[in-house]
Scaffold this active site. Structure first.
Site, PDB file in Angstrom:
ATOM      1  N   TYR A  51       7.766  13.727   1.838  1.00 15.40           N
ATOM      2  CA  TYR A  51       8.302  13.815   0.486  1.00 15.40           C
ATOM      3  C   TYR A  51       8.364  15.266   0.011  1.00 15.40           C
ATOM      4  O   TYR A  51       7.428  16.038   0.198  1.00 15.40           O
ATOM      5  CB  TYR A  51       7.452  13.013  -0.505  1.00 15.40           C
ATOM      6  CG  TYR A  51       7.883  13.238  -1.940  1.00 15.40           C
ATOM      7  CD1 TYR A  51       9.054  12.666  -2.420  1.00 15.40           C
ATOM      8  CD2 TYR A  51       7.147  14.062  -2.794  1.00 15.40           C
ATOM      9  CE1 TYR A  51       9.481  12.894  -3.718  1.00 15.40           C
ATOM     10  CE2 TYR A  51       7.565  14.292  -4.087  1.00 15.40           C
ATOM     11  CZ  TYR A  51       8.739  13.716  -4.545  1.00 15.40           C
ATOM     12  OH  TYR A  51       9.160  13.955  -5.826  1.00 15.40           O
ATOM     13  N   HIS A  81      17.942  19.944 -12.565  1.00 20.37           N
ATOM     14  CA  HIS A  81      16.757  19.870 -13.421  1.00 20.37           C
ATOM     15  C   HIS A  81      16.763  20.907 -14.535  1.00 20.37           C
ATOM     16  O   HIS A  81      15.899  20.858 -15.427  1.00 20.37           O
ATOM     17  CB  HIS A  81      15.487  20.011 -12.570  1.00 20.37           C
ATOM     18  CG  HIS A  81      15.123  18.742 -11.842  1.00 20.37           C
ATOM     19  ND1 HIS A  81      16.023  18.058 -11.062  1.00 20.37           N
ATOM     20  CD2 HIS A  81      13.963  18.028 -11.786  1.00 20.37           C
ATOM     21  CE1 HIS A  81      15.436  16.984 -10.551  1.00 20.37           C
ATOM     22  NE2 HIS A  81      14.185  16.946 -10.982  1.00 20.37           N
ATOM     23  N   ASN A 193       7.507  22.553 -10.012  1.00 19.07           N
ATOM     24  CA  ASN A 193       6.557  21.443 -10.132  1.00 19.07           C
ATOM     25  C   ASN A 193       5.196  21.970 -10.568  1.00 19.07           C
ATOM     26  O   ASN A 193       4.378  22.370  -9.751  1.00 19.07           O
ATOM     27  CB  ASN A 193       6.455  20.718  -8.789  1.00 19.07           C
ATOM     28  CG  ASN A 193       6.000  19.279  -8.935  1.00 19.07           C
ATOM     29  OD1 ASN A 193       5.585  18.669  -7.974  1.00 19.07           O
ATOM     30  ND2 ASN A 193       6.077  18.713 -10.119  1.00 19.07           N
ATOM     31  N   TYR A 278     -18.957  23.182 -50.847  1.00 25.36           N
ATOM     32  CA  TYR A 278     -18.976  23.066 -49.387  1.00 25.36           C
ATOM     33  C   TYR A 278     -18.175  24.175 -48.693  1.00 25.36           C
ATOM     34  O   TYR A 278     -18.530  24.598 -47.590  1.00 25.36           O
ATOM     35  CB  TYR A 278     -18.402  21.715 -48.957  1.00 25.36           C
ATOM     36  CG  TYR A 278     -19.246  20.516 -49.296  1.00 25.36           C
ATOM     37  CD1 TYR A 278     -20.478  20.647 -49.956  1.00 25.36           C
ATOM     38  CD2 TYR A 278     -18.825  19.234 -48.970  1.00 25.36           C
ATOM     39  CE1 TYR A 278     -21.235  19.536 -50.265  1.00 25.36           C
ATOM     40  CE2 TYR A 278     -19.584  18.118 -49.283  1.00 25.36           C
ATOM     41  CZ  TYR A 278     -20.791  18.276 -49.934  1.00 25.36           C
ATOM     42  OH  TYR A 278     -21.538  17.179 -50.241  1.00 25.36           O
ATOM     43  N   ARG A 281     -20.846  26.838 -48.675  1.00 16.09           N
ATOM     44  CA  ARG A 281     -22.130  26.448 -48.102  1.00 16.09           C
ATOM     45  C   ARG A 281     -22.001  25.980 -46.656  1.00 16.09           C
ATOM     46  O   ARG A 281     -22.918  26.155 -45.845  1.00 16.09           O
ATOM     47  CB  ARG A 281     -22.736  25.324 -48.954  1.00 16.09           C
ATOM     48  CG  ARG A 281     -24.207  25.123 -48.710  1.00 16.09           C
ATOM     49  CD  ARG A 281     -24.785  23.872 -49.321  1.00 16.09           C
ATOM     50  NE  ARG A 281     -24.088  23.359 -50.478  1.00 16.09           N
ATOM     51  CZ  ARG A 281     -24.205  22.101 -50.897  1.00 16.09           C
ATOM     52  NH1 ARG A 281     -24.962  21.243 -50.224  1.00 16.09           N
ATOM     53  NH2 ARG A 281     -23.552  21.677 -51.967  1.00 16.09           N
ATOM     54  N   PHE A 327       0.315  17.814 -11.141  1.00 14.67           N
ATOM     55  CA  PHE A 327       1.367  18.252 -12.062  1.00 14.67           C
ATOM     56  C   PHE A 327       1.231  17.642 -13.447  1.00 14.67           C
ATOM     57  O   PHE A 327       1.908  18.046 -14.385  1.00 14.67           O
ATOM     58  CB  PHE A 327       2.746  17.865 -11.509  1.00 14.67           C
ATOM     59  CG  PHE A 327       2.824  16.408 -11.121  1.00 14.67           C
ATOM     60  CD1 PHE A 327       2.823  15.406 -12.074  1.00 14.67           C
ATOM     61  CD2 PHE A 327       2.869  16.045  -9.780  1.00 14.67           C
ATOM     62  CE1 PHE A 327       2.875  14.067 -11.717  1.00 14.67           C
ATOM     63  CE2 PHE A 327       2.935  14.705  -9.418  1.00 14.67           C
ATOM     64  CZ  PHE A 327       2.935  13.722 -10.380  1.00 14.67           C
ATOM     65  N   GLU A 412       7.605   7.808 -13.428  1.00 17.03           N
ATOM     66  CA  GLU A 412       6.737   8.632 -14.271  1.00 17.03           C
ATOM     67  C   GLU A 412       6.408   7.815 -15.515  1.00 17.03           C
ATOM     68  O   GLU A 412       6.976   8.012 -16.590  1.00 17.03           O
ATOM     69  CB  GLU A 412       7.449   9.937 -14.611  1.00 17.03           C
ATOM     70  CG  GLU A 412       7.785  10.747 -13.358  1.00 17.03           C
ATOM     71  CD  GLU A 412       8.821  11.834 -13.593  1.00 17.03           C
ATOM     72  OE1 GLU A 412       9.232  12.028 -14.756  1.00 17.03           O
ATOM     73  OE2 GLU A 412       9.216  12.481 -12.610  1.00 17.03           O
TER      74      GLU A 412
END
Length: 496
Positions: A51, A81, A193, A278, A281, A327, A412
């Protein structure tokens, strides 16, 4: 020149690269890269199906690609991409992205040759910076879209920043005396990637936030003196009984800044007030947890900066390729979301101190810190601006990493949305700086009205602010706030 070796990049170093410093590649790391590449060459030569090397990607992982199409496969990957949209990243952020990816590749698990790494380094050093759109990554199978836009430059395509705006990537390379590379098996995937958009932006935010987290204690000290607060809440015995490291550290710093007394504290030591609100403090408790959050999230982001985030990963020792999930951006996304929450809380407590400074119901100071109320509005609208910023920051504090939209035909099926987390963190940190500048300017005016000397530890900051900002009479407020911001930055440079 900052040495990149895949092991030792930090947020401060990344910020320097983003600002324009050059880098040099560690020769030992490059040797590991070359050795790692030999594993990919052997896989191709033996005709094994692996792959990312000789298959399609994602849902197309079962499609085997012929040897004579492997170069086209990698080029197609980069082109397809590069699907980012929206405003481009500023050049400094893109430089950080480039440096982060170089550092990741130098880990020696990406299967890339040294040549593309050297070209990316040359681009960085000669300020040949690609145009990278800020939107389009879900931060799961790496920051694919933004890194693909970066990779387009290396093959002579896409866009780069020129002296007069955007120019074709090939033209920018040629002008710098550089030649594009022809991507070999796995190299397109190796370039895109990873989590480097989330990680680079997150580390830039950490660098700035860390400096603001130190400055906020001094600014709170100014407000405490202007509001005639007590030092009693910083007694070390109180904080030893609840031993959170950040809380203890802030209480110690407040004691160091304020000392045991000042002209102001002596003037009200017998007043009727028993304890402060506050926002005064609880400075150690609120500022302190931010310090702890910075340490926690900063450590995650720095580890990520020096991690291998590819898929598949190539292991030289066993001559193997293994698919995994490094990734996935959940680690840096989670860290960025934590810091956005911390920034919003610091801004929130600062705004509450501002309210006390401008509201005479809470102080002995004139309304809106002006002696000519009615004719003048004083800091009325400065507080409104601060309130607007804090409200926006509360929206930015909503975590991105809890969202997920499955992509890639369900392959995904859980994503981090980390780039969203990183971008909103940068916005939050920028807003925090503005809120703190407003508090500092208000506190300075309160001290001027009192007319007594504050604690010695505060006087360098007071002097810096007073030099930039004259006593208040109504004038253009944004110019005053810009001057305050400049004074604070100069103070940070002088007192790192």
């Amino acid at each position: 020149m900052i040495r990149l070796d895949g092991q030792s990049l930090t947020a401060p170093l990344l910020a320097r690269i983003a600002a324009g410093e050059g880098v040099v590649l560690d020769e030992g790391a490059l040797a590991l890269v070359a050795e790692n590449r030999s594993v990919v060459d052997r896989i191709v030569a033996e005709g094994r199906t692996v792959y990312g090397i000789n298959t399609g990607f994602g849902q197309f992982a079962t499609v085997v690609i012929a040897p004579d199409q492997l170069q086209q496969l990698q080029l197609n990957l980069i082109r397809s991409h590069a699907a980012g949209v929206g405003e481009p990243l500023p050049k400094d952020q893109t430089r950080a992205l480039m440096a982060a990816r170089i550092n990741c590749l130098l880990k020696g698990h990406s299967g890339i040759r040294p040549e593309p790494i050297r070209l990316l380094t040359d681009c960085l050093n000669r300020d040949v910076v690609p145009v990278v759109p800020s939107q389009g990554s879900v931060g799961a199978s790496g920051d694919l879209a933004p890194l693909a836009h970066m990779a387009l430059l290396l093959v002579g395509e896409g866009l780069a920043w020129g002296s007069d705006g955007q120019v074709p990537g090939g033209e920018a390379l040629a002008k710098a005396g550089l030649k594009p590379v022809t991507l070999q098996a796995k190299e397109g995937l190796a370039l895109i990637n990873g989590t480097q958009l989330i990680t680079s932006l997150g580390n830039l935010a950490v660098e700035k936030f860390t400096r603001l987290a130190a400055l906020v204690d001094e600014i709170a000290g100014l407000s405490l003196e202007a509001l005639r607060g007590t030092r009693a809440a910083f007694d070390p015995r109180i904080h030893a009984a609840r031993p959170h490291p950040g809380q203890i550290a802030v209480a110690e710093r407040m004691r160091g800044i304020l000392g045991t007394s000042s002209e102001i504290s002596e003037s009200h030591k017998d007043c009727h007030r028993v304890q402060d609100a506050y926002s005064l403090r609880c400075i150690p408790q609120v500022h302190g947890v931010t310090r702890d959050a910075l340490q926690f999230a900063g450590a995650i982001l720095e580890r990520e900066l020096n991690s291998a985030t590819d898929n598949p990963m190539i292991f030289t020792d066993t001559q193997e390729s293994r698919s995994g999930g490094n990734f996935h951006g959940q680690y840096p996304a989670f860290a960025c979301d934590v810091l956005a929450i911390a920034a919003a809380d610091l801004a929130s407590i600062s705004e509450r101190r501002q309210e006390r400074l401008v509201n005479p119901a809470y102080s002995d100071l004139p309304a809106f810190l002006t002696q000519n109320g009615g004719l003048e509005s004083g800091f009325m609208m400065a507080h409104v601006t601060s309130a607007a910023l804090v409200s926006e920051m509360k929206g930015l504090a909503h975590p991105a990493c809890v969202d997920t939209i499955p992509t890639s035909a369900g392959k995904e099926d859980h994503v981090s949305m980390g780039p969203i987390a990183a971008r909103k963190l940068l916005r939050a940190v920028e807003a925090l700086e503005q809120v703190l500048a407003i508090e500092a300017r208000m506190a300075l005016e309160g001290l001027r009205i009192i007319g007594l000397a504050p604690a010695a530890g505060l006087q360098p900051l007071v002097a810096r602010l007073a030099e930039a900002c004259a006593p208040w009479t109504d004038r253009v407020m944004y110019e005053e706030l810009n001057a305050t911001l400049g004074a604070l930055r100069a103070h940070q440079e002088a007192c790192p």
